[in-house]
Design a protein around this motif. Structure first.
Motif, short mmCIF file in Angstrom:
data_model
loop_
_atom_site.label_atom_id
_atom_site.label_comp_id
_atom_site.label_asym_id
_atom_site.label_seq_id
_atom_site.Cartn_x
_atom_site.Cartn_y
_atom_site.Cartn_z
N VAL A 35 0.66 -1.36 0.08
CA VAL A 35 -0.23 -0.02 0.15
C VAL A 35 0.99 1.45 0.04
O VAL A 35 1.92 1.16 0.58
CB VAL A 35 -0.99 -0.09 1.24
N SER A 40 -2.60 14.39 2.77
CA SER A 40 -3.95 14.68 2.23
C SER A 40 -4.09 16.25 2.05
O SER A 40 -3.38 16.89 2.79
CB SER A 40 -5.15 14.22 3.38
N TYR A 68 4.91 9.74 -2.76
CA TYR A 68 4.26 8.53 -1.95
C TYR A 68 5.40 7.97 -1.17
O TYR A 68 6.69 7.96 -1.92
CB TYR A 68 3.52 7.50 -2.65
N THR A 94 -9.70 12.99 7.01
CA THR A 94 -9.81 13.23 5.46
C THR A 94 -11.27 13.64 5.33
O THR A 94 -11.78 14.14 4.38
CB THR A 94 -9.98 11.84 4.76
N VAL A 123 -3.24 9.41 3.55
CA VAL A 123 -4.21 9.06 2.62
C VAL A 123 -3.51 7.70 1.97
O VAL A 123 -2.15 7.73 1.71
CB VAL A 123 -4.25 9.79 1.48
N ARG A 125 -3.19 4.40 -0.45
CA ARG A 125 -3.63 3.90 -1.83
C ARG A 125 -3.14 2.69 -2.27
O ARG A 125 -1.94 2.24 -1.97
CB ARG A 125 -3.07 5.04 -2.88
N SER A 126 -4.12 1.72 -2.86
CA SER A 126 -3.53 0.30 -2.97
C SER A 126 -3.06 0.53 -4.36
O SER A 126 -3.29 1.19 -5.09
CB SER A 126 -4.64 -0.64 -2.94
#
Length: 126
Positions: A35, A40, A68, A94, A123, A125-126
């Motif tokens: 992941v 954010s 990221y 969020t 945040v 993210r996959s």
């Protein structure tokens, strides 16, 4: 008696080599993928990466909304989990509301050294 030509020898060797070829197993669809985590917009696109799981730990860097890092944890039911309980922090969640939390996610910022981000401010993210 069978006559062996160079073409027959080559073809036979290629067939034996092909029969011995072992391919790696295909990735299992249910296998957990890494992941990614980033900042954010609710926190002005800033998410601190720290050397420990509290706000007093050394600041290693700051993620923004477009860069990221990878989560170290890969718990299927919790993005970037399992989480570490550490020092308390506040940020905007969020949903746009002020949040106070003590959950930290381990990330691979400077592997093999451990690094952490504040879960409620991030945040995933996959």
């Amino acid at each position: 008696m069978t006559e062996w030509s160079p073409a027959k020898v080559l073809f036979t060797c290629a067939g034996v080599a092909g029969a011995m070829l072992v391919l790696p197993p295909a990735a299992d669809a249910a296998e957990t993928q890494p992941v990614l985590v980033h900042a954010s917009p609710q926190n002005e696109c800033k998410l601190n990466v720290r050397a420990g799981s509290d706000v007093g730990s050394t600041l290693l860097g700051t993620l923004n909304c477009t860069n990221y890092t990878t989560c170290a944890g890969t718990a299927a039911d919790t993005p970037c989990g399992p989480y570490v309980t550490g020092g308390q922090y506040t940020c905007v969640g969020t949903d746009g509301k002020q949040v106070t939390d003590n959950r930290w996610a381990e990330v691979t910022w400077r592997a093999p050294q451990k690094s952490y981000v504040a879960v409620a401010c991030a945040v995933f993210r996959s």
